[in-house]
Design an enzyme around this catalytic site. Structure first.
Site, PDB file in Angstrom:
ATOM      1  N   ASN A 415     -18.562  -5.674 -31.212  1.00 19.67           N
ATOM      2  CA  ASN A 415     -17.992  -6.755 -32.004  1.00 19.67           C
ATOM      3  C   ASN A 415     -17.890  -6.368 -33.472  1.00 19.67           C
ATOM      4  OD1 ASN A 415     -17.356  -9.289 -33.213  1.00 19.67           O
ATOM      5  ND2 ASN A 415     -18.246 -10.359 -31.494  1.00 19.67           N
ATOM      6  N   ASP A 416     -18.987  -6.444 -34.192  1.00 15.73           N
ATOM      7  CA  ASP A 416     -18.944  -6.225 -35.635  1.00 15.73           C
ATOM      8  C   ASP A 416     -18.472  -4.823 -36.002  1.00 15.73           C
ATOM      9  OD1 ASP A 416     -19.942  -8.808 -36.114  1.00 15.73           O
ATOM     10  OD2 ASP A 416     -21.988  -8.103 -35.755  1.00 15.73           O
ATOM     11  N   VAL A 417     -18.772  -3.815 -35.176  1.00  6.84           N
ATOM     12  CA  VAL A 417     -18.441  -2.433 -35.524  1.00  6.84           C
ATOM     13  C   VAL A 417     -16.958  -2.126 -35.347  1.00  6.84           C
ATOM     14  CG1 VAL A 417     -20.765  -1.604 -35.014  1.00  6.84           C
ATOM     15  CG2 VAL A 417     -19.020  -1.595 -33.209  1.00  6.84           C
TER      16      VAL A 417
END
Length: 491
Positions: A415-417
């Protein structure tokens, strides 16, 4: 039976050599297993040599404790799921810090007790005594007064080890899901600094010679409390950096206490672990484009709603059959794993799907972000367990230039990466963090359970992109569907 000291020193030297060579081989996935074995042999050699020291007391109790610890570690190591590996690493690292702190506590308490015996009183008011007051009884007691340098390093090791112990336990509880991701309160930084200042001040008093049981108790209470307070506000997205940092703390604490015990093996092993942990922490913080101080005292993962840029568009679903067809006729596919893949234990099905693509002539690679997962190298471990060849696993710096010529990027659990706002929204808590440039691929398929956010608590603009499609469902079930659909095409 005891060995000559020269032979024991030789064993320590060989153990240190095995530690260093083992760590060197751990730098590559191809040789990591051999490196672990070498380092393990070095540790066994160091323990055996220590037990054969001429002045070693209570060997039977130490051997019993070692056997219990080995049995417990073997049992838990065999039973722990790969998804729970970060928790186990945090817990075991905390045990190392706690052991170093316990050594410091025993040495300090031993001073109080030994000087009480030497002076013929129940307990001394303060320490130190002059050498003339204890030298007549030298050799009649197990512990003699420490030199000022040894005392200072012992107190410093106890402080660092205590912080690592309690902090690692909180990290374990967070990763295990027993605590909320973050815990903050007004004036938290000021409280943390006061607690740390108190621990340092009392530690300075101990080093200055005012060693009493009361001060020792307050010192350890404050050190343990600081470890808890320092870790509670840190979000789950920062856990890989935190675990690495506490690993470095544990190594430093062990090295300092090794000096106190005059144990060369502990000094060398602690220095190696401390140096490696420090370097890894710096590299991981750099991979997130943040300083270590910002990780410990910043607001990464503070919660949803921190990004200011509105995300246009909508999430567009896709069926497994259509996704399988899209990748079956692609020339290049890049798989991007994340913690969601670990939770779903989907790595085996993902690799099975990749093998089917490779059999069709598709060029498949796996892209790894440095902080994907919940500990350093988490995704590499999962993929290696599934049997993915090392030459198909590519780091972020090497894979990013290939995304523009990639036909399909399959994101499973990340997700965030892969969130483009890290490059576009200065108000985002992840702004400036290097990411995998998945959005540059011609097509993106995201396997995700639902429409929730990642650990940073923000929406992912990638999911709303025109070239992105969402394959909703559990990671393992979705991968199994892709395998089934691909086999249908081949059949």
């Amino acid at each position: 039976m005891v060995w000559p000291l020269t032979l024991i020193d030789a064993c320590y030297f060989l153990a240190a050599l095995l530690f260093i060579l083992g760590l060197k081989r751990m730098s590559s996935p191809r040789t990591a297993r051999v490196g672990i074995v070498w380092a393990g042999v070095g540790m066994v050699l160091a323990v055996v040599a220590t037990l054969l020291l001429p002045d070693m007391a209570h060997r039977e109790l130490i051997i019993a404790a070692v056997l219990i610890g080995v049995a417990a570690a073997w049992w838990t190591g065999r039973r722990v799921a790969m998804t729970a590996m970060p928790q186990m690493v945090a817990l075991y690292n905390g045990m190392g810090g706690g052991a170093a702190a316990a050594i410091g506590a025993c040495e300090l308490i031993g001073h109080v007790q030994d000087f009480a015996v030497l002076r013929g009183v129940a307990a001394p008011a303060t320490y130190p005594l002059t050498p003339e007051s204890w030298s007549p009884l030298h050799g009649m007691i197990a512990i003699v007064p420490l030199s000022p340098v040894a005392l200072a390093l012992g107190v410093l090791g106890a402080l660092i080890g205590s912080v690592s112990f309690s902090g690692s336990l909180i990290a374990f509880a967070k990763l295990q899901g027993w605590l909320d991701r973050r815990f903050v309160f007004p004036g938290q930084r000021a409280v943390n600094m006061l607690v740390l200042a108190g621990a340092v001040a009392i530690g300075a008093m101990l080093v200055a010679g005012h060693v009493t049981l009361a001060l020792i108790g307050v010192f350890f209470a404050l050190a343990l409390l600081f470890g808890v307070l320092m870790t509670l506000p840190i979000g789950g997205a920062d856990m890989p950096v935190v675990i690495s940092l506490y690993n470095a703390f544990t190594g430093l604490a062990v090295a300092f206490e090794g000096y106190v015990l005059h144990n060369e093996a502990m000094i060398i092993a602690g220095m190696v672990v401390g140096a490696a942990g420090t370097l890894l922490t710096q590299l991981m913080a750099k991979a997130m484009n943040r300083s270590i101080g910002n990780v410990l005292f910043g607001s990464f993962g503070a919660g949803a709603g921190t990004a200011t840029q509105a995300i246009a568009g909508s999430q567009k679903p896709i069926e497994a059959a259509d996704a399988a067809v899209m990748m079956a006729y692609a020339e290049r596919v890049v798989v991007v794993p994340g913690y969601g893949m670990a939770v779903a234990q989907a790595q085996h099905k993902v690799w099975e799907f990749a093998q089917l693509l490779i059999a069709r002539g598709v060029k498949v690679k796996f892209a790894i972000h440095p902080v994907a997962g919940r500990m350093p190298g988490h995704m590499n471990v999962l993929l290696a367990e599934a049997g993915v060849p090392y030459d198909l696993i590519v780091d972020m710096e090497d894979i990013n230039p290939e995304f523009p010529v990639t036909d399909v990027a399959l994101v499973i659990g990340a997700n965030d990466v892969v969130n483009p706002v890290a490059k576009t929204d200065p108000a985002s808590p992840i702004y400036g963090m290097p990411i995998l440039d998945v959005a540059d691929a011609r097509h993106v398929i995201v396997v995700k359970r639902g429409k929730g956010t990642g650990f940073a608590g923000i929406e992912n603009a990638l999911f709303y992109a025109d070239n992105a499609r969402m394959l909703y469902g559990d990671g393992q079930a979705a991968a199994a569907q892709l395998v089934s659909e691909l086999k249908t095409l081949d059949g």
